[in-house]
Design an enzyme around this catalytic site. Sequence first.
Site, PDB file in Angstrom:
ATOM      1  N   GLU A  39       0.669  -1.312  -0.053  1.00 15.79           N
ATOM      2  CA  GLU A  39       0.311  -0.174  -0.167  1.00 15.79           C
ATOM      3  C   GLU A  39       1.098   1.256  -0.057  1.00 15.79           C
ATOM      4  O   GLU A  39       0.509   2.074  -0.476  1.00 15.79           O
ATOM      5  CB  GLU A  39      -0.701  -0.015   1.432  1.00 15.79           C
ATOM      6  N   CYS A 192     -12.708   2.113 -14.679  1.00 11.54           N
ATOM      7  CA  CYS A 192     -13.089   3.301 -14.634  1.00 11.54           C
ATOM      8  C   CYS A 192     -11.804   4.315 -14.757  1.00 11.54           C
ATOM      9  O   CYS A 192     -11.524   4.967 -13.721  1.00 11.54           O
ATOM     10  CB  CYS A 192     -13.946   3.551 -13.323  1.00 11.54           C
ATOM     11  N   CYS A 199     -16.633   2.098 -20.155  1.00 12.31           N
ATOM     12  CA  CYS A 199     -17.920   2.067 -19.703  1.00 12.31           C
ATOM     13  C   CYS A 199     -18.891   1.002 -20.005  1.00 12.31           C
ATOM     14  O   CYS A 199     -19.710   0.597 -19.327  1.00 12.31           O
ATOM     15  CB  CYS A 199     -18.871   3.445 -19.781  1.00 12.31           C
ATOM     16  N   CYS A 202     -18.575  -1.954 -17.698  1.00 16.75           N
ATOM     17  CA  CYS A 202     -18.462  -1.500 -16.004  1.00 16.75           C
ATOM     18  C   CYS A 202     -19.439  -2.034 -15.526  1.00 16.75           C
ATOM     19  O   CYS A 202     -20.703  -1.973 -15.740  1.00 16.75           O
ATOM     20  CB  CYS A 202     -18.314  -0.020 -15.908  1.00 16.75           C
ATOM     21  N   CYS A 208     -25.036   4.940 -12.846  1.00 14.66           N
ATOM     22  CA  CYS A 208     -23.764   5.601 -12.686  1.00 14.66           C
ATOM     23  C   CYS A 208     -24.041   7.079 -13.282  1.00 14.66           C
ATOM     24  O   CYS A 208     -24.745   7.228 -14.223  1.00 14.66           O
ATOM     25  CB  CYS A 208     -22.779   5.191 -13.608  1.00 14.66           C
TER      26      CYS A 208
END
Length: 385
Positions: A39, A192, A199, A202, A208
């Site tokens: 991370e 995205c 899209c 997605c 959305c």
Amino acid sequence: MTAATRRIAARLLAWHRRHGRHDLPWQRRPSPYRVWISEVMLQQTQVATVIPYYERFLRRFPDVATLAAASADEVLGLWAGLGYYARGRNLHRAAQEIVARHRGRLPRSIDALLALPGIGRSTAGAILALAHDERHPILDGNVKRVLSRVFVVRARPEESATRLWRLAERCTPTRHVAGYTQAIMDLGATVCTRANPDCAHCPLVRGCGAFAAGLVDQLPARRARRPRERRRTQMVLLLQQGRVLLRRRPPRGVWGGLWAPPEFADEKAVRSFRARIGAGTTRARRLPALRHSFTHFELDISPWVLEIARDARLAAGAGERWVSPTGDPDVGMPAPVARLLAGYLAAGGRRERGNGEDGPVRAARTRGGGTRSRAVSRGARPAHP
């Protein structure tokens, strides 16, 4: 959670089972330590760039104890080239605190994690969610982008953080938190995306708000752009018997804690430096200039070569070391410095054609931190979440 946010979590989990990433190095045998290292490395850095650094880092520092026991030079030596060097310094400091205060284990409390150097709210949440499946929201760059589009958050990121954290909290499910967390990050990284989002594939396209309103390309809103500052420095490769002199940089600021050749503000200072060394040096000659891009400014580096005569001897001073131009594993050098030395060696140490001893500098742009393949990119994360 509302019915709408439950649908978001369910769709993301179903999509991730079929299309998500499941074999990244930090996903194999996940542990709090491995998640933490990944991370931190992924802040502001693409996955393709991180993977080899992560694998080398884990081979050398397989656990908190080995990281805490290492020297700062060892840690930064393995971090060199990854950028945002405060991350490496904070990792080292945090490991030492974990050993001293938490018996060598990353704490399970989010407040205790937040008290460690370099761990912010999103990083702490990711550690607990991915390693322990505990319900904690995250808000890295990918998640911000997904939430901004789905919920039509029009404000700029610096103005919308509070609302985005509320949305992240509402969307995080009570079960399968690790899968959901990885899913929403993967969606932002591979579907995205900021440019050319896919899209059509997605799982959140239905519902959305940005897609329905034709605002996908406008969200999230861009940060206000600041003019990029141009800075200049003179860097001297002082050579003695095949070795180059490096100085440790101050712990804070550009390339903090790394090793680099002596730097000077202008050519006059370079010549004064040569005069102080004495007559046993060659005349200073230039190499092609380098331009290195940082987040907020451009740095133009004018490199010089200065050699000490074979029968002379110059000792390193405090905070200085003579090292091989090919590098030393315990000496972390900034990527532009490593490339400068590699270019000098590749040229056989000869004078560049067209550059006299005090001739004009030929511009040569260094390799910047360009984006990687979308299929493996993670998206930018704030360096200090």
